[in-house]
Write a protein that holds these residues in place. Structure first.
Motif, PDB file in Angstrom:
ATOM      1  N   PHE A 192      37.957  58.348   9.558  1.00  0.00           N
ATOM      2  CA  PHE A 192      37.858  57.118   8.880  1.00  0.00           C
ATOM      3  C   PHE A 192      36.572  57.065   8.335  1.00  0.00           C
ATOM      4  O   PHE A 192      36.503  56.603   6.970  1.00  0.00           O
ATOM      5  CB  PHE A 192      38.455  56.023   9.813  1.00  0.00           C
ATOM      6  N   ALA A 193      35.454  57.186   8.877  1.00  0.00           N
ATOM      7  CA  ALA A 193      34.221  56.881   8.398  1.00  0.00           C
ATOM      8  C   ALA A 193      33.659  57.774   7.546  1.00  0.00           C
ATOM      9  O   ALA A 193      32.940  57.678   6.518  1.00  0.00           O
ATOM     10  CB  ALA A 193      33.148  57.043   9.756  1.00  0.00           C
ATOM     11  N   ALA A 194      34.114  58.784   7.296  1.00  0.00           N
ATOM     12  CA  ALA A 194      33.690  60.167   6.477  1.00  0.00           C
ATOM     13  C   ALA A 194      34.600  60.048   5.121  1.00  0.00           C
ATOM     14  O   ALA A 194      34.025  60.455   4.134  1.00  0.00           O
ATOM     15  CB  ALA A 194      34.065  61.691   7.207  1.00  0.00           C
ATOM     16  N   ILE A 195      35.683  59.339   5.027  1.00  0.00           N
ATOM     17  CA  ILE A 195      36.568  59.211   3.684  1.00  0.00           C
ATOM     18  C   ILE A 195      36.014  58.084   2.812  1.00  0.00           C
ATOM     19  O   ILE A 195      35.732  57.170   3.284  1.00  0.00           O
ATOM     20  CB  ILE A 195      38.070  59.356   4.156  1.00  0.00           C
ATOM     21  N   GLU A 196      35.781  58.548   1.660  1.00  0.00           N
ATOM     22  CA  GLU A 196      35.404  57.599   0.590  1.00  0.00           C
ATOM     23  C   GLU A 196      36.388  56.664   0.440  1.00  0.00           C
ATOM     24  O   GLU A 196      37.941  57.155   0.336  1.00  0.00           O
ATOM     25  CB  GLU A 196      35.202  58.279  -0.569  1.00  0.00           C
ATOM     26  N   VAL A 208      43.355  60.044   3.105  1.00  0.00           N
ATOM     27  CA  VAL A 208      42.608  60.190   4.784  1.00  0.00           C
ATOM     28  C   VAL A 208      43.287  61.344   5.254  1.00  0.00           C
ATOM     29  O   VAL A 208      44.413  61.206   5.925  1.00  0.00           O
ATOM     30  CB  VAL A 208      42.764  58.763   5.648  1.00  0.00           C
ATOM     31  N   ALA A 209      42.484  62.387   5.296  1.00  0.00           N
ATOM     32  CA  ALA A 209      43.188  63.712   5.454  1.00  0.00           C
ATOM     33  C   ALA A 209      42.044  64.701   5.873  1.00  0.00           C
ATOM     34  O   ALA A 209      41.027  64.584   5.509  1.00  0.00           O
ATOM     35  CB  ALA A 209      44.154  64.375   4.660  1.00  0.00           C
ATOM     36  N   ALA A 210      42.214  65.748   6.709  1.00  0.00           N
ATOM     37  CA  ALA A 210      41.251  66.776   6.960  1.00  0.00           C
ATOM     38  C   ALA A 210      41.899  68.063   7.365  1.00  0.00           C
ATOM     39  O   ALA A 210      43.346  68.155   7.174  1.00  0.00           O
ATOM     40  CB  ALA A 210      40.284  66.353   8.002  1.00  0.00           C
ATOM     41  N   TRP A 211      41.291  68.986   7.584  1.00  0.00           N
ATOM     42  CA  TRP A 211      41.954  70.468   7.686  1.00  0.00           C
ATOM     43  C   TRP A 211      41.481  70.980   9.111  1.00  0.00           C
ATOM     44  O   TRP A 211      39.971  70.926   9.062  1.00  0.00           O
ATOM     45  CB  TRP A 211      41.924  71.337   6.626  1.00  0.00           C
ATOM     46  N   LEU A 212      41.971  71.566   9.759  1.00  0.00           N
ATOM     47  CA  LEU A 212      41.615  72.251  10.989  1.00  0.00           C
ATOM     48  C   LEU A 212      41.580  73.755  10.572  1.00  0.00           C
ATOM     49  O   LEU A 212      42.684  74.464   9.999  1.00  0.00           O
ATOM     50  CB  LEU A 212      42.435  72.145  12.246  1.00  0.00           C
ATOM     51  N   ILE A 213      40.430  74.366  10.795  1.00  0.00           N
ATOM     52  CA  ILE A 213      40.205  75.604  10.230  1.00  0.00           C
ATOM     53  C   ILE A 213      39.934  76.633  11.493  1.00  0.00           C
ATOM     54  O   ILE A 213      38.978  76.359  12.445  1.00  0.00           O
ATOM     55  CB  ILE A 213      39.010  75.883   9.142  1.00  0.00           C
ATOM     56  N   ILE A 236      45.892  67.664   8.715  1.00  0.00           N
ATOM     57  CA  ILE A 236      45.938  66.462   9.850  1.00  0.00           C
ATOM     58  C   ILE A 236      45.841  65.451   8.799  1.00  0.00           C
ATOM     59  O   ILE A 236      45.035  65.142   7.980  1.00  0.00           O
ATOM     60  CB  ILE A 236      45.076  66.957  10.916  1.00  0.00           C
ATOM     61  N   VAL A 237      46.511  64.447   9.343  1.00  0.00           N
ATOM     62  CA  VAL A 237      46.663  63.001   8.873  1.00  0.00           C
ATOM     63  C   VAL A 237      46.514  61.934   9.874  1.00  0.00           C
ATOM     64  O   VAL A 237      46.590  62.194  11.112  1.00  0.00           O
ATOM     65  CB  VAL A 237      47.753  62.913   7.913  1.00  0.00           C
ATOM     66  N   PRO A 238      46.366  60.573   9.355  1.00  0.00           N
ATOM     67  CA  PRO A 238      46.257  59.777  10.462  1.00  0.00           C
ATOM     68  C   PRO A 238      47.411  59.286  11.108  1.00  0.00           C
ATOM     69  O   PRO A 238      48.661  59.251  10.641  1.00  0.00           O
ATOM     70  CB  PRO A 238      45.836  58.148   9.710  1.00  0.00           C
ATOM     71  N   GLY A 239      47.477  59.415  12.500  1.00  0.00           N
ATOM     72  CA  GLY A 239      48.621  58.986  13.249  1.00  0.00           C
ATOM     73  C   GLY A 239      48.137  58.136  14.440  1.00  0.00           C
ATOM     74  O   GLY A 239      47.070  57.803  14.640  1.00  0.00           O
TER      75      GLY A 239
END
Length: 606
Positions: free
Chosen positions: A405-409, A414-419, A523-526
């Motif tokens: 949450f803190a990293a998203i402008e 609000v999303a990220a990827w697991l790599i 991944i998204v907020p849950g």
């Protein structure tokens, strides 16, 4: 409508009778009416029935167990009797210090004291008097290892595995975890059981363990049509249900609470809640509750309007994908508010955040898969669309989402990827995609698992900045080969290390990402549930707008405002308080009867 008939009180060894498809008349009165059949509600029911009260549990869905049945089944109970039997003695001031350091201004001394003092008593009560048994989590650390008072173990217990056959046909009324959280319909317990499955192709001992589990599961499927070796939260829910039925509790499914029955109080004060109107297949039924009504309906993770009001990352209420059962839509909060109760607005976070990935079911629907296990393993990172890491992937699921949450402008998705690389996926799995020998084709065809031969190509297929991701992976790998993470100190706390792979050295949470092909999951907020609930006191009594208890109304579980004030100090801080305050609510209603009888005796003597 399924009605579970009750067995004689005290018949602990008698299998619960079958669910019966019928139209048995709903009881018109009882001592205690409980709305919801998760651990919070059933703990009230079992405790009250053990003390001789007539209890009715109503569940709006056709399945019992609530969110508990989908959970890990862990309870955070400092100074619990299992730890003490193992020789772990702890002054209660240590967990109290820990909670003060984490909760800050959200520290509610009266409720925290009630929880810490009565949690161990609750565990002892259930162990000594019911079918509910626990296993110790004496090696499970608190989430915030650097905080004052944090412990490396001895504060957790988990529902012990349970043979579903002991429930008789009633087991078929129990909510099952989603298929993707199991292995071909078989639950896998956290801890040693899970590690045996991960190591089945590497260890003969693990292979034998898995072979025995699969053989038992196949027999159960043939003879019972479902798994009977229940673990985690499903086992806890089953044990509570068995205990309730053994003690004569009446349990009705498909019976939602429509509204509460409340007397008018003098001069506009809070009138007593005397029962509820229930919706049954025969129509609406009025049920009077002599001692009280308990709201334990699972909070509001699937109520868009509540999410819109309370989740900053969900401005329309729809930018959130909870892993809790979809029927948890805020019924308990609505009922409490209708008689003067209020939802606590002061919690730090309104939800128990967790990252989820959305797995297509093939019919246009999706399963929200919670990432509770994979992030701490060595060889995976999480990045934003710019390709940058944003926090310690091995931190708790709630802490991880706070990092995101803190990293998203503002205004961005609000999303990220697991790599990860292929070696990681085949060893540990990634999200819902299982490790070797399970095929990846289904997950790749659906678009859930994105695969590419190079990091740059993986970035392009995911919509991630290729240069940013390549630079991040190169920087991460440079230090990971030495087991270090100078950016976020991954592996730097006991909880981090417990989430990793103990066989991987020197850091159980760190390994380079360098063996293609490479994989990614979005991944998204849950959430696992909600923290913003009805304001209650130390006896779980719902408070009115004047902060005085509403007579006859109680709340526990996610319908009760979290005693942790919207913080997440450790795993099990939902179920631990849910059962503890359920136990306390029941004892308060038992005490009402004692007080009434004392008054009657005094009046007769006069």
């Amino acid at each position: 409508m399924t009605t579970l008939t009750k067995t004689p009180q005290g018949a602990a060894s008698t299998p619960a009778r079958a669910p019966i498809e019928c139209h048995i008349e709903c009881p018109r009165e009882c001592d205690v009416l409980v709305a919801g059949s998760g651990a919070g509600g059933l703990s009230v029911a079992v405790t009250a029935a053990h003390h001789g009260l007539d209890v009715l549990v109503v569940e709006k869905t056709s399945l019992l167990g609530g969110t508990t049945a989908w959970s890990g089944g862990w309870l955070w109970i400092p100074c619990n009797p299992l730890a003490r039997r193992a020789g772990i003695e702890e002054d209660v001031e240590q967990p109290r210090l820990y909670l003060r350091s984490i909760l800050g201004n959200n520290y509610d001394a009266a409720r925290v004291d009630a929880f810490l003092e009565n949690g161990p008593r609750m565990v002892s009560f259930f162990e000594e008097n019911t079918a509910v048994q626990f296993i110790a989590g004496n090696a499970v650390p608190d989430f915030h290892g650097h905080a004052p008072g944090a412990a490396t173990g001895g504060r957790s217990v988990c529902g012990a595995p349970f043979d579903g056959r002991e429930l008789g046909e009633a087991v078929h009324a129990l909510r099952r975890p989603p298929n993707e959280m199991m292995f071909h319909g078989m639950g896998i317990a956290s801890g040693a059981d899970l590690w045996h499955f991960i190591n089945a192709t590497r260890s003969l001992r693990s292979a034998v363990h898995v072979g025995r589990r699969l053989s038992r599961h196949l027999r159960d499927m043939v003879f019972h049509g479902r798994a009977m070796q229940l673990v985690n939260g499903e086992a806890l829910a089953a044990r509570l249900l068995k205990s309730a039925l053994d003690r004569g509790v009446t349990v009705r499914t498909d019976t939602p609470v429509v509204r509460l029955i409340r007397e008018d109080g003098p001069n506009g004060s809070n009138g007593a809640v005397r029962g509820a109107i229930l919706r049954t297949p025969e129509g609406e039924v009025e049920v009077r509750a002599r001692r009280g009504v308990v709201l334990a309906a699972g909070g509001f993770p699937h109520a868009p309007e509540r999410r819109k009001a309370l989740f900053p990352h969900a401005p329309t209420g729809h930018e959130h994908w909870s892993a809790a059962p979809p029927t948890n839509t805020g019924d308990g909060l609505r009922l409490g508010e209708s008689v003067g109760g209020g939802v606590d607005p002061s919690v730090q976070d309104a939800g128990a955040w967790t990252p989820v990935s959305r797995l297509p079911n093939g019919d246009g629907t999706f399963m929200n898969y919670p990432h509770l296990i994979d992030r701490g393993k060595p060889g995976v990172i999480a990045v934003t669309v710019k390709g940058n890491r944003f926090g310690n992937e091995a931190d708790s699921y709630h802490g991880f989402m706070r990092h995101l949450f803190a990293a998203i402008e503002p205004g961005a998705e609000v999303a990220a990827w697991l790599i990860c690389d292929h070696r990681f996926q085949r060893r540990y799995g990634l999200g819902a995609s299982k490790p070797f020998p399970v095929s990846l084709k289904r997950y790749q065809r659906s678009g859930y698992l994105v695969t590419a031969p190079t990091i740059g190509e993986l970035a392009r297929r995911c919509g991630i900045d290729p240069d940013g991701l390549k630079a991040t992976v190169e920087s991460y790998n440079r230090h990971a080969r030495e087991g270090r993470d100078p950016a976020f100190d991954r592996g730097g706390t006991p909880y981090n290390r417990a989430s990793g792979d103990p066989d991987h050295k020197p850091n159980p949470c760190i390994a380079p990402i360098e063996h293609g092909p490479f994989h990614a999951v979005k991944i998204v907020p849950g959430s696992l549930g909600t923290f913003a609930g009805l304001k209650t006191d130390a006896a779980a009594r719902v408070l009115g707008n004047d902060d005085r208890p509403i007579p006859g109304l109680y709340a526990t579980g996610n319908d009760m405002s979290s005693v942790m004030g919207g913080h997440y100090p450790s795993g099990g801080i939902t179920l631990g308080p849910a059962m503890t305050f359920g136990y306390l609510a029941a004892l308060d209603m038992v005490a009402k009867g004692v007080a009434a009888r004392t008054e009657d005796i005094g009046a007769a003597a006069d």
